[in-house]
Structures are given as structure tokens and as C-alpha cells.
Scaffold this motif. Structure first.
Motif, PDB file in Angstrom:
ATOM      1  N   SER A  26      32.854 -24.598  43.577  1.00  0.00           N
ATOM      2  CA  SER A  26      32.020 -22.544  43.687  1.00  0.00           C
ATOM      3  C   SER A  26      33.351 -22.434  42.733  1.00  0.00           C
ATOM      4  O   SER A  26      34.592 -23.377  42.253  1.00  0.00           O
ATOM      5  N   VAL A  32      30.128 -27.776  46.865  1.00  0.00           N
ATOM      6  CA  VAL A  32      28.970 -27.257  46.915  1.00  0.00           C
ATOM      7  C   VAL A  32      28.094 -28.017  47.701  1.00  0.00           C
ATOM      8  O   VAL A  32      27.827 -29.066  47.221  1.00  0.00           O
ATOM      9  N   THR A  34      24.883 -26.854  49.033  1.00  0.00           N
ATOM     10  CA  THR A  34      23.348 -26.345  49.216  1.00  0.00           C
ATOM     11  C   THR A  34      22.613 -26.368  48.042  1.00  0.00           C
ATOM     12  O   THR A  34      23.834 -25.823  47.195  1.00  0.00           O
ATOM     13  N   ASP A  36      20.245 -24.219  46.515  1.00  0.00           N
ATOM     14  CA  ASP A  36      20.243 -22.842  46.043  1.00  0.00           C
ATOM     15  C   ASP A  36      21.334 -22.267  45.556  1.00  0.00           C
ATOM     16  O   ASP A  36      21.346 -22.183  45.113  1.00  0.00           O
ATOM     17  N   GLN A  37      22.854 -22.662  46.112  1.00  0.00           N
ATOM     18  CA  GLN A  37      24.205 -22.300  45.536  1.00  0.00           C
ATOM     19  C   GLN A  37      24.618 -23.299  44.082  1.00  0.00           C
ATOM     20  O   GLN A  37      24.199 -22.272  42.781  1.00  0.00           O
TER      21      GLN A  37
END
Length: 53
Positions: A26, A32, A34, A36-37
Motif C-alpha cells: 500500500s 496488502v 485483503t 478488496d484492498q
């Protein structure tokens, strides 16, 4: 969501492969964890999350 260009699809594929390999970071430098992220980052980097007017 609007249609994606071939360049956007390639960028999204590249980012999702980084996520699967555990290499996606990130903006703060954290890995990261997940899906979704990872999707949010991929769409943002590809410019596919921008609203078409």
C-alpha cells in the motif's frame, strides 16, 4: 463501471498478480492483505475507478 481499455486490463492483471505473489504494497509501505484492498489499488492505478462524464 465503464468499459476498460486493453492497457487498463493489463495494469489490473499486473497488480493482482503482485497481490497473489504477496509483493503488493500500500502507499504506507504495508503489505496488502485483503483482496478488496488489492482491487481498489488496481482500479486506482489503472485509472478505471474514475467516473466517466
Amino acid at each position: 463501471m465503464p468499459r476498460q481499455t486493453p492497457a487498463q486490463k493489463r495494469k489490473i492483471d499486473k497488480v493482482m498478480h503482485e497481490f497473489k505473489d504477496g509483493d503488493l504494497k500500500s502507499s504506507s509501505g504495508e503489505t496488502v492483505k485483503t483482496r478488496d484492498q488489492a482491487i481498489a489499488i488496481a482500479l486506482s492505478e489503472a485509472g478505471a475507478s474514475k467516473k466517466d462524464d
